[in-house]
Design an enzyme around this catalytic site. Sequence first.
Site, PDB file in Angstrom:
ATOM      1  N   ASP A  83       4.531 -14.324  11.605  1.00 34.21           N
ATOM      2  CA  ASP A  83       3.299 -14.576  11.148  1.00 34.21           C
ATOM      3  C   ASP A  83       2.142 -13.473  11.262  1.00 34.21           C
ATOM      4  O   ASP A  83       1.968 -13.332  12.419  1.00 34.21           O
ATOM      5  CB  ASP A  83       3.100 -15.935  12.099  1.00 34.21           C
ATOM      6  N   HIS A 109      -2.483  10.776   0.201  1.00 33.36           N
ATOM      7  CA  HIS A 109      -2.536   9.307  -0.183  1.00 33.36           C
ATOM      8  C   HIS A 109      -2.516   9.263  -1.885  1.00 33.36           C
ATOM      9  O   HIS A 109      -1.972   8.521  -2.388  1.00 33.36           O
ATOM     10  CB  HIS A 109      -4.123   8.708   0.335  1.00 33.36           C
ATOM     11  N   LYS A 167      -6.879  -0.792  11.505  1.00 33.93           N
ATOM     12  CA  LYS A 167      -6.429  -1.195  10.479  1.00 33.93           C
ATOM     13  C   LYS A 167      -5.166  -0.392  10.062  1.00 33.93           C
ATOM     14  O   LYS A 167      -4.098  -0.668   9.738  1.00 33.93           O
ATOM     15  CB  LYS A 167      -7.505  -1.013   9.179  1.00 33.93           C
ATOM     16  N   GLU A 197       0.783  -1.187   0.112  1.00 31.37           N
ATOM     17  CA  GLU A 197      -0.174  -0.001  -0.023  1.00 31.37           C
ATOM     18  C   GLU A 197       0.818   1.311   0.117  1.00 31.37           C
ATOM     19  O   GLU A 197       1.676   1.365   0.860  1.00 31.37           O
ATOM     20  CB  GLU A 197      -1.126   0.011   1.324  1.00 31.37           C
TER      21      GLU A 197
HETATM   22  P1  NDP Z   1      10.414 -23.174  15.284  1.00 36.93           P
HETATM   23  O1  NDP Z   1       9.876 -24.259  16.047  1.00 36.93           O
HETATM   24  O2  NDP Z   1      10.946 -23.069  14.206  1.00 36.93           O
HETATM   25  O3  NDP Z   1      11.312 -22.521  16.366  1.00 36.93           O
HETATM   26  C1  NDP Z   1      11.392 -22.508  17.697  1.00 36.93           C
HETATM   27  C2  NDP Z   1      12.464 -23.382  18.362  1.00 36.93           C
HETATM   28  O4  NDP Z   1      13.845 -22.804  18.217  1.00 36.93           O
HETATM   29  C3  NDP Z   1      12.293 -23.362  19.964  1.00 36.93           C
HETATM   30  O5  NDP Z   1      11.155 -23.985  20.256  1.00 36.93           O
HETATM   31  C4  NDP Z   1      13.749 -23.603  20.383  1.00 36.93           C
HETATM   32  O6  NDP Z   1      13.799 -25.174  20.092  1.00 36.93           O
HETATM   33  C5  NDP Z   1      14.706 -23.056  19.121  1.00 36.93           C
HETATM   34  N1  NDP Z   1      15.220 -21.803  19.568  1.00 36.93           N
HETATM   35  C6  NDP Z   1      16.710 -21.628  19.287  1.00 36.93           C
HETATM   36  N2  NDP Z   1      17.138 -20.531  19.985  1.00 36.93           N
HETATM   37  C7  NDP Z   1      16.115 -19.983  20.803  1.00 36.93           C
HETATM   38  C8  NDP Z   1      15.886 -18.844  21.481  1.00 36.93           C
HETATM   39  N3  NDP Z   1      16.573 -17.949  21.760  1.00 36.93           N
HETATM   40  N4  NDP Z   1      14.788 -18.557  22.092  1.00 36.93           N
HETATM   41  C9  NDP Z   1      13.461 -19.425  21.802  1.00 36.93           C
HETATM   42  N5  NDP Z   1      13.645 -20.609  21.202  1.00 36.93           N
HETATM   43  C10 NDP Z   1      14.982 -20.877  20.857  1.00 36.93           C
HETATM   44  O7  NDP Z   1       9.278 -21.785  15.497  1.00 36.93           O
HETATM   45  P2  NDP Z   1       8.059 -21.581  16.459  1.00 36.93           P
HETATM   46  O8  NDP Z   1       7.889 -22.643  17.465  1.00 36.93           O
HETATM   47  O9  NDP Z   1       8.450 -20.318  17.174  1.00 36.93           O
HETATM   48  O10 NDP Z   1       6.828 -21.669  15.548  1.00 36.93           O
HETATM   49  C11 NDP Z   1       6.595 -20.393  14.753  1.00 36.93           C
HETATM   50  C12 NDP Z   1       6.184 -20.880  13.515  1.00 36.93           C
HETATM   51  O11 NDP Z   1       4.883 -21.778  13.650  1.00 36.93           O
HETATM   52  C13 NDP Z   1       5.727 -19.869  12.541  1.00 36.93           C
HETATM   53  O12 NDP Z   1       6.238 -20.188  11.302  1.00 36.93           O
HETATM   54  C14 NDP Z   1       4.083 -19.819  12.460  1.00 36.93           C
HETATM   55  O13 NDP Z   1       3.686 -19.580  11.289  1.00 36.93           O
HETATM   56  C15 NDP Z   1       3.830 -21.274  12.635  1.00 36.93           C
HETATM   57  N6  NDP Z   1       2.663 -21.909  13.369  1.00 36.93           N
HETATM   58  C16 NDP Z   1       1.780 -20.873  13.736  1.00 36.93           C
HETATM   59  C17 NDP Z   1       0.517 -21.404  14.352  1.00 36.93           C
HETATM   60  C18 NDP Z   1      -0.421 -20.181  14.801  1.00 36.93           C
HETATM   61  O14 NDP Z   1      -0.029 -19.217  14.956  1.00 36.93           O
HETATM   62  N7  NDP Z   1      -1.711 -20.829  15.162  1.00 36.93           N
HETATM   63  C19 NDP Z   1       0.091 -23.070  14.351  1.00 36.93           C
HETATM   64  C20 NDP Z   1       1.293 -23.484  13.890  1.00 36.93           C
HETATM   65  C21 NDP Z   1       2.476 -23.085  13.623  1.00 36.93           C
HETATM   66  P3  NDP Z   1      14.851 -25.791  21.285  1.00 36.93           P
HETATM   67  O15 NDP Z   1      14.400 -25.494  22.617  1.00 36.93           O
HETATM   68  O16 NDP Z   1      14.328 -27.349  20.943  1.00 36.93           O
HETATM   69  O17 NDP Z   1      16.199 -25.656  20.758  1.00 36.93           O
END
Ligand code: NDP
Length: 438
Positions: free
Chosen positions: A296, A393, A280, A85
Site C-alpha cells: 500500500d 534524466h 521524494k 518515471e
Molecule cells: P489481510 O487481512 O489481507 O491479511 C492478513 C492476514 O493474513 C493476517 O491477519 C492473518 O490472518 C493472515 N496471515 C497468514 N499468514 C500470515 C503470516 N505469516 N503473518 C501474518 N499474517 C498472516 O491483510 P492486512 O491485514 O495485512 O491488511 C492489508 C490491506 O489493508 C492492504 O491491502 C491495505 O491497503 C489495506 N488497508 C489499509 C489501511 C491503512 O493503511 N490505513 C486501512 C484499511 C485497509 P489470521 O491470523 O486470521 O490467519
Amino acid sequence: MKKPIAGFSKLSKSEKIEWIATNYTQNPKQSKKILESYWNTDPRLQQLHDEFIENTISNFYMPMGIAPNFLINDRLYAIPMAIEESSVVAAASKAAKFWGDKGGFKTTILGTEKVGQVHFIFKGDKSKLEEFFRSIKPKLLTDTEHLTNSMVKRGGGIKDIVLRDKTMELESYFQLHCTFETQDAMGANFINSCLEQFAATLKKEALNHSNFTGEERQIEVVMSILSNYVPNCLVRAEVSCPIDQLQLSNDILPREFAEKMIRAVQIAKVEPYRAVTHNKGIMNGIDAVVLATGNDFRAIEAGAHAYAAKNGNYSSLTHAKIEGDIFTFWIEIPLALGTVGGLTKLHPMVKLNLEILQNPSAKELMEIMAVAGLAQNFAAVSSLVTTGIQKGHMKMHLMNILNQHAATDEEKTSLIEHFKTHMVTHRGVLNALENLRK
Ligand code: NDP
C-alpha cells in the site's frame, strides 16, 4: 450539461463503459477501444482484476523494470520496480553496481511494531477512568482472542494497550493506544478488527462499571483505526567504504565528492524545500518496489513523510558521515509491509515479483525496500553534486519525447546516436526529428 447518475455501480461493465465514454469523452468509439485494449486477453485474469476494486472498467498499465545486482547482506537480489518515471530504474541499477564491489548494502531491522488507536470521549473523573481501564485491560485481551489466536501462534498479536489522556489537546479526548506485531502481514485488517473489538468492550464495560456515575458510563467511541505512523516499525540500510574508493568519474576527486555528498545531506536536513525533494527521490525507489510487491504505497508514503518530520521540522530520511577515512551513507525509514495479505497472494504479477525477490519475509522486504530508497538517493544526490541530474534524466526522457512524436524505430536509433553527443532538450529533439524527416 452533465447530469449525475444513480445506480452506476449496478450497471454491467459494458454499460459503465458506454456511459462514461458517451458522457465524458469526445470520441466515445475511440475511448471504448482504448479501454478495451487494456483488458487482459484471459477473461479469468481480467475478472480477477475487475474484482480488486469497484466500478472497474479497464486496467491501468505501469511499466515494470528490473534493477539487478543488489548485494544486500551478502545476498544478491534483482529488484522489480513498477514506476512510470524514466531514469529511476537506471539510477538504482547504477548505484547497485557501484556498491556491489564495495561490500554491498547492510541492513538492520530496528523494530516491527504497528500501532492502532481507539479514539473516545469520556466526560468525567479521569482517575476513575484510569481505574476502569486497569480493571478491564485483561477483558480487552480475552475478548479479542478469537481474532488474535492464530497471530499469536505465529509469534505476533497484541503487544500492549495504553490509556492516553489527550484532554490537553482536545476536551474530554482519550485514547486506547495499542501496539501490535503482525509478522508477515501489513496488518491493517487484523489491527482494525482488534480495535473495533476493544471499542465494543470499552463501551459495554463502561455501562456496567460500578464506580462510574451518569455521563461517565456513556463513553463515546469516535473511531477505531490503525495508524500509518509507525516510528517503531523501522529499518536501517547503509553503505560505506574508504573515501579513496569513491571514484565516480574522472571529473571529481573522491574526497571532494564525499564532502559534497555530506553537504548535500546537511542541506536536506535543515532546508524543508530541499528535504521534500530529497525524500521524494528516496520514495522513487521505495514506491516502485512497494507497487511491484502489491503493498500500500499511500500507507508507506504517509508513514515515511511523518517520520521525516518527527522532530518538528521536515528533514532528510538519509544521513551521511565521514569518520577517519570512511564514508558512510545510510537511511532510517519506517516501512509497514506485508508479504501475505492484501493483494500479495492474489495479483499474479505481485506473486511473481515476490518470487523474483526470493519470497522474502516482511522483514526482508523492509530491508530490500530501504536499500532501494538508499540506492536511489545515492544516485540522485551524487548526480546533483557532480554533473546535475538533467543530463542523465533528459537522456532517459528522450524515448518519451520520441514516442510522443511517433518516431519510427529507424528514427529512434538515429536520434539516440545523435543525442549521445548532444544535449537533450524537448525543442532540440523536435528539431532533430524534423531535420531527419525533411
Ligand atoms: P489481510 O487481512 O489481507 O491479511 C492478513 C492476514 O493474513 C493476517 O491477519 C492473518 O490472518 C493472515 N496471515 C497468514 N499468514 C500470515 C503470516 N505469516 N503473518 C501474518 N499474517 C498472516 O491483510 P492486512 O491485514 O495485512 O491488511 C492489508 C490491506 O489493508 C492492504 O491491502 C491495505 O491497503 C489495506 N488497508 C489499509 C489501511 C491503512 O493503511 N490505513 C486501512 C484499511 C485497509 P489470521 O491470523 O486470521 O490467519
